[in-house]
Design an enzyme around this catalytic site. Structure first.
Site, PDB file in Angstrom:
ATOM      1  N   CYS A  57       0.820  -1.228   0.000  1.00  0.00           N
ATOM      2  CA  CYS A  57       0.000   0.000   0.000  1.00  0.00           C
ATOM      3  C   CYS A  57       0.846   1.267   0.000  1.00  0.00           C
ATOM      4  O   CYS A  57       0.325   2.359  -0.230  1.00  0.00           O
ATOM      5  CB  CYS A  57      -0.947  -0.008   1.186  1.00  0.00           C
ATOM      6  SG  CYS A  57      -2.091  -1.396   1.096  1.00  0.00           S
ATOM      7  N   HIS A  88      -3.629   6.980   2.747  1.00  0.00           N
ATOM      8  CA  HIS A  88      -3.952   5.673   2.173  1.00  0.00           C
ATOM      9  C   HIS A  88      -5.337   5.255   2.670  1.00  0.00           C
ATOM     10  O   HIS A  88      -5.676   5.447   3.840  1.00  0.00           O
ATOM     11  CB  HIS A  88      -2.895   4.648   2.585  1.00  0.00           C
ATOM     12  CG  HIS A  88      -3.268   3.260   2.175  1.00  0.00           C
ATOM     13  ND1 HIS A  88      -3.613   2.951   0.878  1.00  0.00           N
ATOM     14  CD2 HIS A  88      -3.380   2.109   2.885  1.00  0.00           C
ATOM     15  CE1 HIS A  88      -3.916   1.670   0.813  1.00  0.00           C
ATOM     16  NE2 HIS A  88      -3.788   1.136   2.011  1.00  0.00           N
ATOM     17  N   ASN A 114     -10.073  -0.421  -0.627  1.00  0.00           N
ATOM     18  CA  ASN A 114      -8.610  -0.282  -0.605  1.00  0.00           C
ATOM     19  C   ASN A 114      -8.052  -0.819  -1.920  1.00  0.00           C
ATOM     20  O   ASN A 114      -8.050  -2.030  -2.148  1.00  0.00           O
ATOM     21  CB  ASN A 114      -8.055  -1.062   0.593  1.00  0.00           C
ATOM     22  CG  ASN A 114      -6.547  -0.973   0.698  1.00  0.00           C
ATOM     23  OD1 ASN A 114      -5.874  -0.442  -0.190  1.00  0.00           O
ATOM     24  ND2 ASN A 114      -5.996  -1.500   1.779  1.00  0.00           N
TER      25      ASN A 114
HETATM   26  C1  LIG Z   1      -9.949  -6.061   8.803  1.00  0.00           C
HETATM   27  C2  LIG Z   1     -10.642  -5.122   9.765  1.00  0.00           C
HETATM   28  C3  LIG Z   1     -11.622  -4.247   9.046  1.00  0.00           C
HETATM   29  C4  LIG Z   1     -11.411  -5.962  10.791  1.00  0.00           C
HETATM   30  O1  LIG Z   1     -12.040  -5.097  11.713  1.00  0.00           O
HETATM   31  P1  LIG Z   1     -11.941  -5.397  13.273  1.00  0.00           P
HETATM   32  O2  LIG Z   1     -12.739  -4.355  13.923  1.00  0.00           O
HETATM   33  O3  LIG Z   1     -10.488  -5.508  13.623  1.00  0.00           O
HETATM   34  O4  LIG Z   1     -12.664  -6.746  13.352  1.00  0.00           O
HETATM   35  P2  LIG Z   1     -12.190  -8.082  14.108  1.00  0.00           P
HETATM   36  O5  LIG Z   1     -11.300  -8.835  13.203  1.00  0.00           O
HETATM   37  O6  LIG Z   1     -11.719  -7.727  15.481  1.00  0.00           O
HETATM   38  O7  LIG Z   1     -13.548  -8.812  14.227  1.00  0.00           O
HETATM   39  C5  LIG Z   1     -14.601  -8.345  15.106  1.00  0.00           C
HETATM   40  C6  LIG Z   1     -15.775  -9.285  14.977  1.00  0.00           C
HETATM   41  O8  LIG Z   1     -16.389  -9.124  13.687  1.00  0.00           O
HETATM   42  C7  LIG Z   1     -16.387 -10.371  12.985  1.00  0.00           C
HETATM   43  N1  LIG Z   1     -16.145 -10.105  11.581  1.00  0.00           N
HETATM   44  C8  LIG Z   1     -14.942 -10.076  10.937  1.00  0.00           C
HETATM   45  N2  LIG Z   1     -15.135  -9.795   9.644  1.00  0.00           N
HETATM   46  C9  LIG Z   1     -16.455  -9.612   9.478  1.00  0.00           C
HETATM   47  C10 LIG Z   1     -17.241  -9.290   8.370  1.00  0.00           C
HETATM   48  N3  LIG Z   1     -16.734  -9.074   7.162  1.00  0.00           N
HETATM   49  N4  LIG Z   1     -18.575  -9.187   8.557  1.00  0.00           N
HETATM   50  C11 LIG Z   1     -19.126  -9.392   9.759  1.00  0.00           C
HETATM   51  N5  LIG Z   1     -18.424  -9.714  10.845  1.00  0.00           N
HETATM   52  C12 LIG Z   1     -17.100  -9.817  10.707  1.00  0.00           C
HETATM   53  C13 LIG Z   1     -15.293 -11.178  13.621  1.00  0.00           C
HETATM   54  O9  LIG Z   1     -15.517 -12.553  13.449  1.00  0.00           O
HETATM   55  C14 LIG Z   1     -15.382 -10.758  15.059  1.00  0.00           C
HETATM   56  O10 LIG Z   1     -16.433 -11.447  15.671  1.00  0.00           O
HETATM   57  P3  LIG Z   1     -16.315 -11.936  17.192  1.00  0.00           P
HETATM   58  O11 LIG Z   1     -16.159 -10.676  18.000  1.00  0.00           O
HETATM   59  O12 LIG Z   1     -17.594 -12.658  17.412  1.00  0.00           O
HETATM   60  O13 LIG Z   1     -15.106 -12.810  17.237  1.00  0.00           O
HETATM   61  C15 LIG Z   1      -9.623  -4.255  10.537  1.00  0.00           C
HETATM   62  O14 LIG Z   1      -8.886  -5.051  11.400  1.00  0.00           O
HETATM   63  C16 LIG Z   1      -8.677  -3.529   9.626  1.00  0.00           C
HETATM   64  O15 LIG Z   1      -9.041  -2.609   8.927  1.00  0.00           O
HETATM   65  N6  LIG Z   1      -7.388  -3.906   9.673  1.00  0.00           N
HETATM   66  C17 LIG Z   1      -6.353  -3.191   8.998  1.00  0.00           C
HETATM   67  C18 LIG Z   1      -6.428  -3.318   7.525  1.00  0.00           C
HETATM   68  C19 LIG Z   1      -5.280  -2.561   6.955  1.00  0.00           C
HETATM   69  O16 LIG Z   1      -5.051  -1.426   7.329  1.00  0.00           O
HETATM   70  N7  LIG Z   1      -4.517  -3.128   6.119  1.00  0.00           N
HETATM   71  C20 LIG Z   1      -3.297  -2.448   5.787  1.00  0.00           C
HETATM   72  C21 LIG Z   1      -2.788  -2.868   4.573  1.00  0.00           C
HETATM   73  S1  LIG Z   1      -3.494  -1.923   3.443  1.00  0.00           S
END
Ligand SMILES: CC(C)(COP(=O)(O)OP(=O)(O)OC[C@H]1O[C@@H](n2cnc3c(N)ncnc32)[C@H](O)[C@@H]1OP(=O)(O)O)[C@@H](O)C(=O)NCCC(=O)NCCS
Length: 329
Positions: A116, A256, A286
């Protein structure tokens, strides 16, 4: 002698027509529009569906827009640099292919792999070739066909990514505009949390790698989020401090587009109101190396000569950084 500065003098972009909305994703995986929007800020993303088209096709369209806008003969281009992690093939570079597709027969060309942060790394590389006086016209592209490495049965990644390409033309100027400063960083120990497991020299493609779905993005989202939120905010603040920029001095933050919460945290750290922050994540998701130039593309008409702009990115590697520039037109 007056200092040669590298300035962006044109922007081009390309987004595929096909839209993949949150509602569409509800039919593919166990997710919902409300969760995706509140956790990421994304409503829809674009997908390059034509199986005969690749990253180079989107990149070439973005470059062709620049050629049209500037009435530029492709033979005048000295160098094309493409930031991408979804090259058409391992080799030759996507930049080689783009140069061929746009008719840049006098340019040399190469790719930069920084996920990214790919566009930011490529921009600073291009800047150096201009500032050295060696070259006059450098095209810098950020382009990714993320749909080619996304597993549409994995709800933790398929909701995030989209396809797209953006490009800028860098030219020399002796006015006090253009790229003023940059900070680039990387930490390869972060590979554990965000990578593509197979298809490289460590684990070449095999029946097993395909059965194990190892040709798709692996991301530990929570961990990446923690690093991204801290490092993108820190580096953006650092470039402000280093250049004595107060929040009032900054016209635009170009962050980004990985997650709206990461973008907001960066703006908070810089003490910037959100109306000075370019955000189009809701439309495109993204697009990896595509996000920064696609923001410039979407906002180009609102930019004025002399505007102080900070671009910031964080991505796989980990890689991250900031560029401070003064808009040149
Ligand atoms: C990927 C991302 C959006 C996930 O969001 P989050 O708030 O961290 O979510 P979590 O992984 O903690 O999951 C929270 C809950 O939602 C659930 N969940 C995960 N993905 C889901 C989806 N697409 N839809 C519904 N529920 C979802 C999980 O299973 C979890 O459930 P639980 O609490 O019962 O275990 C976030 O972590 C993120 O943006 N990460 C960074 C991405 C990034 O910057 N990448 C950089 C390179 S470009």
């Amino acid at each position: 002698m007056e200092k040669i500065q590298a300035a962006i003098t044109a922007v081009g972009g390309y987004l595929p027509e096909d839209v993949l909305s949150n509602k569409d994703l509800e039919k593919l995986v166990d997710t919902n529009d409300e969760w995706i929007l509140s956790r990421t800020g994304i409503k829809e993303r674009r997908i390059l569906k034509d199986p005969t088209k690749a990253t180079s096709d989107m990149a070439a369209e973005a470059v062709k827009e620049i050629l049209r806008k500037k009435n530029l003969d492709p033979k005048e281009i000295d160098l094309i640099i493409v930031g991408t992690v979804t090259p058409d093939m391992s080799f030759p570079s996507t930049a080689n292919i783009v140069a061929d597709k746009v008719g840049a027969i006098n340019s040399f060309s190469f790719d930069i792999s920084a996920a990214c942060s790919g566009f930011l790394y490529a921009l600073v590389t291009g800047q150096r070739f201009i500032e050295s006086g060696a070259y006059k016209k450098v095209i810098v592209v950020g382009a990714d066909k993320m749909s080619s490495i996304v597993d549409y049965t994995d709800r933790s990644t398929c909701i995030i990514f989209g396809d797209g390409a953006g490009a800028v033309l860098l030219e020399s100027t002796t006015e006090k505009v253009g790229i003023m400063d940059s900070i680039l960083k990387s930490d390869g120990s972060g590979r554990e949390y965000l990578h593509l497991k197979a298809g490289g020299s460590l684990k070449p493609a095999s029946i097993d790698t395909i059965n194990n779905k190892e040709h798709f993005i692996y991301q530990d989202g929570k961990h990446v989020f923690k690093f991204a939120v801290t490092n993108m905010a820190d580096v953006s603040y650092e470039i402000m401090q280093r250049n004595n920029l107060k929040a009032d001095d900054i016209d635009w933050l170009v962050p980004h587009q990985a997650n709206l919460r990461i973008i907001s945290a960066t703006a908070d750290r810089m003490n910037l109101p959100m109306d000075k922050v370019m955000v189009n994540i809701e439309k495109y998701g993204n697009t990896t190396a595509g996000t920064l130039p696609l923001c410039l593309w979407d906002w180009e008409k609102q930019l004025k000569k002399g505007d102080n702009i900070v671009l910031s990115a964080f991505g796989g590697g980990f890689t991250w950084g900031s560029v401070y520039l003064k808009w040149a037109y």
